[in-house]
Design an enzyme around this catalytic site. Structure first.
Site, PDB file in Angstrom:
ATOM      1  N   GLU A  58      -5.253  49.387  -0.643  1.00  0.00           N
ATOM      2  CA  GLU A  58      -6.158  48.461  -1.327  1.00  0.00           C
ATOM      3  C   GLU A  58      -5.555  47.063  -1.318  1.00  0.00           C
ATOM      4  O   GLU A  58      -6.248  46.074  -1.485  1.00  0.00           O
ATOM      5  CB  GLU A  58      -6.500  48.942  -2.742  1.00  0.00           C
ATOM      6  CG  GLU A  58      -5.482  48.662  -3.815  1.00  0.00           C
ATOM      7  CD  GLU A  58      -6.116  48.322  -5.157  1.00  0.00           C
ATOM      8  OE1 GLU A  58      -6.274  47.120  -5.411  1.00  0.00           O
ATOM      9  OE2 GLU A  58      -6.434  49.238  -5.933  1.00  0.00           O
ATOM     10  N   ARG A  97     -13.390  48.736  -5.299  1.00  0.00           N
ATOM     11  CA  ARG A  97     -12.407  47.751  -4.807  1.00  0.00           C
ATOM     12  C   ARG A  97     -12.902  47.039  -3.539  1.00  0.00           C
ATOM     13  O   ARG A  97     -12.127  46.700  -2.654  1.00  0.00           O
ATOM     14  CB  ARG A  97     -11.055  48.404  -4.485  1.00  0.00           C
ATOM     15  CG  ARG A  97     -10.358  49.052  -5.645  1.00  0.00           C
ATOM     16  CD  ARG A  97      -9.893  48.016  -6.674  1.00  0.00           C
ATOM     17  NE  ARG A  97      -8.961  48.598  -7.618  1.00  0.00           N
ATOM     18  CZ  ARG A  97      -9.308  49.327  -8.679  1.00  0.00           C
ATOM     19  NH1 ARG A  97     -10.601  49.541  -8.949  1.00  0.00           N
ATOM     20  NH2 ARG A  97      -8.395  49.817  -9.482  1.00  0.00           N
ATOM     21  N   SER A 152      -1.728  49.315  -7.739  1.00  0.00           N
ATOM     22  CA  SER A 152      -2.030  50.423  -6.822  1.00  0.00           C
ATOM     23  C   SER A 152      -1.977  49.907  -5.392  1.00  0.00           C
ATOM     24  O   SER A 152      -2.670  48.938  -5.064  1.00  0.00           O
ATOM     25  CB  SER A 152      -3.434  50.962  -7.062  1.00  0.00           C
ATOM     26  OG  SER A 152      -3.551  51.455  -8.360  1.00  0.00           O
TER      27      SER A 152
END
Ligand code: EPU
Length: 338
Positions: free
Chosen positions: A334, A162, A233
């Protein structure tokens, strides 16, 4: 074509459904519009966003948000290998659908992820054992520092879990198109738990069949942003070095935890943040307007539809502190905070 709007409500433009305003919103359809926009409005407080599916507005944005509507999907064939060049403003999931229609393998496991193509490359989206970096050949972008258009190879993009140079360079690069590698030879990736039984069903596997299964799996776990505001997420799964993992096991073992889920990766041992958050008692918890999704605690939600960025960050901080207190692990978001 450049379309400029002033003093815009951002609620429809972020999947969290957070109310905030920006001074100016610009849609553009051509790569050549970008230097024109930077000439007119400068590069200070200039923010490029895609589908708004991985960000959290924590306050009004006093600057210019630019949004690519550069479209196009061009597929070129070289033997069994195909390359697809995709405009940054294409919805990535529609591109996957079209590539699956053509029987091309490579991106089907990324099905169902909301957002635009440019943002997918910035974020290095990943799901079910595949990251977009696995298929990226090149990324075309505009460098706001030098004022030049450049083409970066996958290596140049500095991809990690990520992360990418795009994420780490303070919005210096504006992605205009990406080129990915696809294959007409069957190459299903079914290692992820929940997918491996696909190969045993006896039904001939096609990219579409895998896509359908991935979407079905996602739907069982993740809330639909059209109904419940969220950004997928919220946290990254922490990756521990061998030493850190040892310490963690000792302390968690001492507190009575056994059978702790974990995955070995080349970077270290990945512990599911969902597990850490669940064990810390947050799964399904609603605090005011913000909440933790009851089926997947890695996802924070705009529970009432009226959450502010501050409501979400309050819950985020509470979770970070609690997980740290319980497990000595610091969770990192994230989702990008703006
Ligand atoms: N788990 C729990 N409790 C739960 C749910 C999960 O303890 O309620 C634990 C279980 O041990 C489970 C593990 O978490 O095995 C992993 O859960 P899951 O397979 O749902 O995946 P994840 O690690 O939570 C990651 C990505 C997702 C991606 C899925 C599937 C990150 C931050 N998230 O989630 O990506 O869809 O894998 O590959 O890496 C996103 O980035 O927005 C996103 C949704």
């Amino acid at each position: 074509m450049i379309t400029v709007r002033e003093n815009i409500d951002l609620k429809p433009f972020n999947t969290f459904g957070i109310q905030a305003r920006c001074d100016r919103w610009i849609d553009y359809t051509e790569t050549s519009d970008i230097p024109e926009i930077t000439k007119r409005y400068g590069t200070y407080r200039l923010l490029s966003i895609g589908g708004g599916s991985n960000l959290l507005f924590t306050r009004d944005f006093h600057g210019t948000i630019i949004h690519s509507r550069i479209t196009g999907l061009k597929i070129t064939k070289k033997g069994a290998v195909h390359t697809a060049t995709i405009g940054a403003g294409e919805r990535f999931d529609s591109v996957i659908d079209r590539c699956c229609d053509d029987g091309l393998w490579g991106i089907e496991n990324l099905s169902g992820i909301p957002g635009d193509t440019g943002a997918a490359a910035v974020q290095n989206i990943g799901a079910y054992g595949v990251e977009i970096k696995d298929v990226i050949e090149t990324v075309d972008c505009y460098d706001t520092l030098t004022g030049k258009f450049i083409t970066l190879t996958c290596d140049d993009c500095g991809y990690g879990y990520r992360s990418s140079i795009f994420k780490n360079s303070d919005h210096r690069f504006i992605v205009t198109a990406i080129t990915v590698r696809l294959n007409e030879k069957p190459s299903p990736r079914l290692e992820y738990a929940g997918l491996n039984n696909l190969s045993e069903t006896g039904i001939r596997l096609t990219p579409h069949r895998v896509r359908e299964e991935i979407i079905r799996l996602r739907d069982t776990k993740l809330p639909d942003p059209a109904t419940i505001g969220n950004a997928g997420s919220f946290f990254k799964n922490p990756v521990l070095s061998a030493e850190e993992y040892d310490l963690f096991l000792k302390s968690a073992g001492g507190s009575g935890y056994t059978d702790i889920p974990h995955y070995d990766t080349p970077q270290g041992t990945k512990i599911p943040a969902a597990w850490l958050i669940e064990q810390s008692g947050f799964k399904g918890r609603i605090t005011g307007n913000a909440g933790v999704w009851h089926k997947q605690p890695l996802v924070l939600i705009n529970a009432t539809g009226h959450a502010t960025g501050q409501d979400i960050t309050n819950l985020e901080n509470e979770i970070i502190q609690s997980v740290y207190k319980n497990f000595g692990i610091h969770l990192h978001p994230e989702v990008e905070h703006i």
